[in-house]
Design a protein around this motif. Sequence first.
Motif, PDB file in Angstrom:
ATOM      1  N   VAL A 103       0.836  -1.209   0.000  1.00  0.00           N
ATOM      2  CA  VAL A 103       0.000   0.000   0.000  1.00  0.00           C
ATOM      3  C   VAL A 103       0.869   1.256   0.000  1.00  0.00           C
ATOM      4  O   VAL A 103       0.620   2.196  -0.758  1.00  0.00           O
ATOM      5  CB  VAL A 103      -0.959  -0.022   1.218  1.00  0.00           C
ATOM      6  CG1 VAL A 103      -1.661   1.315   1.376  1.00  0.00           C
ATOM      7  CG2 VAL A 103      -1.979  -1.143   1.058  1.00  0.00           C
ATOM      8  N   ARG A 106       2.719   1.769  -3.520  1.00  0.00           N
ATOM      9  CA  ARG A 106       1.825   1.384  -4.618  1.00  0.00           C
ATOM     10  C   ARG A 106       2.406   1.641  -6.007  1.00  0.00           C
ATOM     11  O   ARG A 106       2.296   0.808  -6.894  1.00  0.00           O
ATOM     12  CB  ARG A 106       0.527   2.200  -4.548  1.00  0.00           C
ATOM     13  CG  ARG A 106      -0.370   1.834  -3.410  1.00  0.00           C
ATOM     14  CD  ARG A 106      -1.699   2.470  -3.638  1.00  0.00           C
ATOM     15  NE  ARG A 106      -2.295   3.012  -2.435  1.00  0.00           N
ATOM     16  CZ  ARG A 106      -3.527   3.526  -2.412  1.00  0.00           C
ATOM     17  NH1 ARG A 106      -4.232   3.601  -3.526  1.00  0.00           N
ATOM     18  NH2 ARG A 106      -4.023   3.978  -1.286  1.00  0.00           N
ATOM     19  N   GLY A 164      -3.254  -4.241  -5.100  1.00  0.00           N
ATOM     20  CA  GLY A 164      -2.832  -3.026  -4.399  1.00  0.00           C
ATOM     21  C   GLY A 164      -2.244  -1.984  -5.334  1.00  0.00           C
ATOM     22  O   GLY A 164      -2.464  -0.789  -5.157  1.00  0.00           O
ATOM     23  N   GLY A 165      -1.511  -2.446  -6.344  1.00  0.00           N
ATOM     24  CA  GLY A 165      -0.865  -1.519  -7.276  1.00  0.00           C
ATOM     25  C   GLY A 165      -1.755  -1.118  -8.441  1.00  0.00           C
ATOM     26  O   GLY A 165      -1.368  -0.288  -9.263  1.00  0.00           O
TER      27      GLY A 165
END
Lengths: 197, 197
Positions: A103, A106, A164-165
């Motif tokens: 996170v 990212r 997340g990315g």
Amino acid sequence: MTTGTAEAGARGAADTRTRLLDTALRLFTEHGVEGTSLQMIADALGVTKAAVYYHFKAKDEITEAVTEPALRELDAIVTEASKQRRRGAQIDHLLAGFIDLVVRHRALVALFSSDPGVARAVEKSIHGSEDFKQGLLGLLCGDNPDTAAMVTAHVALAGLAMAGGSPAMAALDDETLREALLEVGRRLLGRPRHRTA
Amino acid sequence: MTTGTAEAGARGAADTRTRLLDTALRLFTEHGVEGTSLQMIADALGVTKAAVYYHFKAKDEITEAVTEPALRELDAIVTEASKQRRRGAQIDHLLAGFIDLVVRHRALVALFSSDPGVARAVEKSIHGSEDFKQGLLGLLCGDNPDTAAMVTAHVALAGLAMAGGSPAMAALDDETLREALLEVGRRLLGRPRHRTA
């Protein structure tokens, strides 16, 4: 030169290095590693190419330096997790640490999963060696894992990182994304539901 | 030229095209899309570069042609899944079809997740458009999904694809890998355990 001036100079150089790496990451994200030149980084920073060379001799060194802090953090998370006595605590520690890392980094994670230049830089670093990856997977699935455990660990690590990315998550604040990924990760790895304090 | 000869000629050209695409995928996997030239493809096939040009005018066309069959299949899976009446059946159909596709096209999936050249080819195709991706995600998480559902769908699609294409799974036969991915996918999406016939 007085000590004070030398310190200010060292601090200035450290600031420039940080700004340089931030700028490089932004340009890598926009143009890919291949499509970003040292000249482009210098232009974006408003400095000469010589000033960039002062810090890094080649783009490879920049790519490695961009990924280095996150890899060092991940290394520390794996070490810390492996010190936990119970298997459950090891998995919980690793999962929470990994997700927090994804996170906070990212942009880098998105780049890693889409740019072979970054993936290569990670492979070349001591952190990205096969041993390290095995340590991460080994902690998640235990000794002599069966097929189901191996597949689960791969789906978890790759899926959580890619999700997340993903640009689709850009609108979510860090805390919301972290909680959502943790929930999914715990269900995936068969851990009891996470209780927030 | 008799009809028989024309048919044999057309069949020969189709065979060459298939061999060309198989060879291109293998070279892309070894050297990346960037690192593979039309000349390398011609050499590997034992034909002239002119023979490659007869089928494809540029490498971009080859990259698109390599990804095209899998994307067409995925499109059919999404269409078929969306025709199911119940939400559960839609998810089951999509999940089983997606995993089967990933397993059968492992080499391509691995390439897609590591090579921006292939990712770009998919983006450019009509199948890879944002609409299509939304259709896939929309079917998995339903209308007006909350954050948890969106994150879960992203983790599932990316994780299952990356795990299926991972070199770590190369030793598993298709059926074993398919069952293991299906088990993980169903747990992730909250579907009851899959019963094999």
